[in-house]
Design a protein around this motif. Structure first.
Motif, mmCIF file in Angstrom:
data_model
loop_
_atom_site.group_PDB
_atom_site.id
_atom_site.type_symbol
_atom_site.label_atom_id
_atom_site.label_comp_id
_atom_site.label_asym_id
_atom_site.label_seq_id
_atom_site.Cartn_x
_atom_site.Cartn_y
_atom_site.Cartn_z
ATOM 1 N N ILE A 12 31.620 33.671 27.093
ATOM 2 C CA ILE A 12 32.322 34.767 27.774
ATOM 3 C C ILE A 12 31.529 35.205 28.997
ATOM 4 N N PHE A 13 30.207 35.158 28.903
ATOM 5 C CA PHE A 13 29.375 35.550 30.038
ATOM 6 C C PHE A 13 29.570 34.596 31.223
ATOM 7 N N ASN A 18 35.658 42.512 34.929
ATOM 8 C CA ASN A 18 34.718 41.488 34.481
ATOM 9 C C ASN A 18 33.404 42.101 34.004
ATOM 10 N N VAL A 19 32.956 43.161 34.650
ATOM 11 C CA VAL A 19 31.749 43.867 34.195
ATOM 12 C C VAL A 19 31.992 44.468 32.811
ATOM 13 N N GLU A 20 33.168 45.055 32.604
ATOM 14 C CA GLU A 20 33.495 45.639 31.301
ATOM 15 C C GLU A 20 33.571 44.565 30.215
ATOM 16 N N GLY A 73 31.181 35.935 34.561
ATOM 17 C CA GLY A 73 30.295 35.768 35.721
ATOM 18 C C GLY A 73 30.960 35.010 36.846
ATOM 19 N N SER A 74 31.711 33.971 36.502
ATOM 20 C CA SER A 74 32.416 33.227 37.547
ATOM 21 C C SER A 74 33.506 34.096 38.188
ATOM 22 N N GLY A 75 34.135 34.943 37.381
ATOM 23 C CA GLY A 75 35.126 35.874 37.925
ATOM 24 C C GLY A 75 34.490 36.890 38.861
ATOM 25 N N MET A 76 33.315 37.377 38.495
ATOM 26 C CA MET A 76 32.603 38.327 39.358
ATOM 27 C C MET A 76 32.200 37.664 40.670
ATOM 28 N N ASN A 77 31.755 36.426 40.601
ATOM 29 C CA ASN A 77 31.383 35.694 41.810
ATOM 30 C C ASN A 77 32.597 35.501 42.719
ATOM 31 N N ALA A 78 33.728 35.128 42.142
ATOM 32 C CA ALA A 78 34.944 34.911 42.932
ATOM 33 C C ALA A 78 35.407 36.210 43.591
#
Length: 145
Positions: free
Chosen positions: A6-7, A126-128, A11-16
């Protein structure tokens, strides 16, 4: 799919979304930059996302034959918008061409602000997700006590 993957997904979503925020900020910053020709004017930029796929899930569960699962997102490219440029008749402008026209970017500030809000909220989600996964892992560790 393990709980720790999940991380990677979040993480990839946060980067995008970070790339999306940066391109949107660049578009807003250049929204009123004038030019004397269409070749020199700034054009709006937008990131292109692509899902990272995994053909079969590893571990306990598997997917039906021929199906795949998303395991993250990648930014494959940043493309320039093909929307028409803004051409304004301003003969007194120092950058006006021979006919008196000044060219402005094809950036709509309202759309860009909407993109910025959407990217910011997606980043927050994504942080949540990461925080929730961390709490779950911590609770799993306390089960044996």
């Amino acid at each position: 799919m393990s709980l720790t993957s999940i991380f990677d997904v979040a993480g990839s979503g946060m980067n995008a979304q970070s790339v999306r925020l940066n391109t949107t900020a660049s578009n807003i910053a250049n929204a009123e930059s004038a030019s004397s020709s269409t070749g020199e004017v700034y054009r709006g930029r937008h990131p292109v996302f692509q899902a990272r796929m995994l053909e079969q899930m590893q571990g306990g569960m598997s997917l039906p034959q021929g199906q795949s699962a998303g395991v993250g997102v990648d930014v494959t490219d940043v493309i320039e918008s093909d929307a028409p440029l803004q051409q304004r008749y301003e003969p007194d402008h120092p950058l006006a061409d021979d006919e008196g026209y000044v060219y402005y970017p094809n950036v709509n500030v309202v759309e860009e602000m909407t993109n910025m809000i959407s990217a910011s909220r997606s980043f927050q989600v994504n942080v949540e997700v990461m925080n929730s996964a961390k709490q779950m892992l911590q609770r799993v560790l306390t089960l044996g006590q």
